[in-house]
Design a protein around this motif. Structure first.
Motif, PDB file in Angstrom:
ATOM      1  N   PRO A 114     -22.578  32.919 -23.851  1.00  0.00           N
ATOM      2  CA  PRO A 114     -23.271  32.012 -24.780  1.00  0.00           C
ATOM      3  C   PRO A 114     -22.473  31.762 -26.066  1.00  0.00           C
ATOM      4  O   PRO A 114     -22.470  30.636 -26.581  1.00  0.00           O
ATOM      5  N   THR A 155     -29.195  33.264 -28.209  1.00  0.00           N
ATOM      6  CA  THR A 155     -29.240  33.335 -26.742  1.00  0.00           C
ATOM      7  C   THR A 155     -28.528  34.582 -26.240  1.00  0.00           C
ATOM      8  O   THR A 155     -29.034  35.292 -25.370  1.00  0.00           O
ATOM      9  N   VAL A 158     -30.678  37.748 -27.068  1.00  0.00           N
ATOM     10  CA  VAL A 158     -31.863  37.877 -26.211  1.00  0.00           C
ATOM     11  C   VAL A 158     -31.471  38.262 -24.789  1.00  0.00           C
ATOM     12  O   VAL A 158     -32.074  39.157 -24.179  1.00  0.00           O
ATOM     13  N   LEU A 159     -30.452  37.589 -24.244  1.00  0.00           N
ATOM     14  CA  LEU A 159     -30.017  37.888 -22.872  1.00  0.00           C
ATOM     15  C   LEU A 159     -29.476  39.310 -22.746  1.00  0.00           C
ATOM     16  O   LEU A 159     -29.778  40.015 -21.780  1.00  0.00           O
ATOM     17  N   VAL A 215     -38.962  36.723 -22.193  1.00  0.00           N
ATOM     18  CA  VAL A 215     -37.550  36.428 -22.474  1.00  0.00           C
ATOM     19  C   VAL A 215     -37.195  35.007 -22.032  1.00  0.00           C
ATOM     20  O   VAL A 215     -36.576  34.243 -22.783  1.00  0.00           O
ATOM     21  N   LEU A 216     -37.604  34.634 -20.827  1.00  0.00           N
ATOM     22  CA  LEU A 216     -37.323  33.286 -20.323  1.00  0.00           C
ATOM     23  C   LEU A 216     -38.032  32.225 -21.170  1.00  0.00           C
ATOM     24  O   LEU A 216     -37.484  31.150 -21.424  1.00  0.00           O
ATOM     25  N   LEU A 219     -36.099  31.866 -24.440  1.00  0.00           N
ATOM     26  CA  LEU A 219     -34.850  31.133 -24.214  1.00  0.00           C
ATOM     27  C   LEU A 219     -35.116  29.647 -24.018  1.00  0.00           C
ATOM     28  O   LEU A 219     -34.341  28.802 -24.471  1.00  0.00           O
ATOM     29  N   SER A 220     -36.208  29.324 -23.324  1.00  0.00           N
ATOM     30  CA  SER A 220     -36.564  27.921 -23.116  1.00  0.00           C
ATOM     31  C   SER A 220     -36.840  27.230 -24.450  1.00  0.00           C
ATOM     32  O   SER A 220     -36.391  26.100 -24.688  1.00  0.00           O
ATOM     33  N   LEU A 222     -35.674  28.206 -27.424  1.00  0.00           N
ATOM     34  CA  LEU A 222     -34.411  28.125 -28.160  1.00  0.00           C
ATOM     35  C   LEU A 222     -33.557  26.956 -27.671  1.00  0.00           C
ATOM     36  O   LEU A 222     -32.983  26.213 -28.467  1.00  0.00           O
ATOM     37  N   ASN A 223     -33.473  26.783 -26.350  1.00  0.00           N
ATOM     38  CA  ASN A 223     -32.682  25.690 -25.790  1.00  0.00           C
ATOM     39  C   ASN A 223     -33.284  24.340 -26.145  1.00  0.00           C
ATOM     40  O   ASN A 223     -32.564  23.369 -26.413  1.00  0.00           O
TER      41      ASN A 223
END
Length: 231
Positions: A114, A155, A158-159, A215-216, A219-220, A222-223
């Motif tokens: 990332p 990202t 978090v990942l 988490v997903l 991330l969604s 954030l994206n």
């Protein structure tokens, strides 16, 4: 107690070990990987391709294979094992520090990719503009590049944190399953299943499922925000 299922303090310790491992792994990787990600985003050489392939390797290697070679590397006949023994530290295998090293290697791609993608998408222009205004390379990096690449950092953080929480194969190979020291949530679930304590395994596995969804979801978001800010 969860839905009538009671956990002892010893059975809850892996949760705290997992969190501690994930936090330290994430912090150390942010510090160590950021310069490497910046270098990889700027160089277009054969060496860059080789190094990029090496740091991405843990993403495709089976965890037990990576864990085995890390175990050998840190063992009594391995380079790191010989070094730590000569320094009087002892072997790092089946210890929390050894587990931390293995976790950092295993989670490396989830932090570096990332960041590298974010640096590449930004391009050299912001840094060049900052330089024309009198900023030093280091000053331009921390005052201009890092803030502009904040989504990439978030990202990666978090990942990396989530990936470390869910580790199993590497953890088991390097750290074993020592209660209070190297036993984490994933290995404790395995222990409960072996002991036929499915009710407790369900609680921990359900917690991991909810955590993964969160988490997903994060991330969604954030994206989505990153996409809106570029529009």
């Amino acid at each position: 107690m969860f839905n009538g299922i009671e956990f002892t303090w010893e059975e809850l310790q892996p949760v705290f070990v997992s969190i501690q491992l994930a936090v330290l792994t994430t912090i150390f990787l942010v510090i160590l990987v950021t310069p490497l990600a910046w270098w990889l985003s700027r160089k277009k050489t054969t060496a860059r391709s080789v190094i990029s392939s090496i740091v991405t390797l843990p993403m495709v290697l089976p965890p037990t294979v990576l864990g085995f070679y890390m175990l050998v590397f840190m063992g009594p006949n391995g380079p790191l094992g010989k070094l730590t023994e000569s320094l009087g530290i002892g072997l790092l295998t089946f210890t929390f520090p050894g587990l931390l090293i293995g976790s950092m290697v295993y989670s490396l791609p989830f932090m570096i990719q990332p960041l590298q993608n974010s640096f590449e998408a930004l391009g050299p222009v912001p840094g060049e503009v900052a330089a024309t205004l009198g900023a030093t390379p280091l000053g331009a990096f921390f005052r201009v590049i890092v803030p502009l690449c904040k989504p990439g950092f978030l990202t990666g953080i978090v990942l990396t944190f989530a990936h470390t929480i869910g580790e199993f194969g590497v953890v088991l190979m390097i750290g074993g399953n020592v209660p209070g020291k190297t036993q984490v949530v994933s290995t404790e679930i395995y222990t409960f299943v072996e002991a036929m304590e499915y009710d407790k395994a369900h609680v921990l596995a359900g917690g991991m499922l909810i955590f993964s969804f969160i988490v997903l979801f994060v991330l969604s978001i954030l994206n989505h925000r990153s996409g809106r800010s570029k529009a």
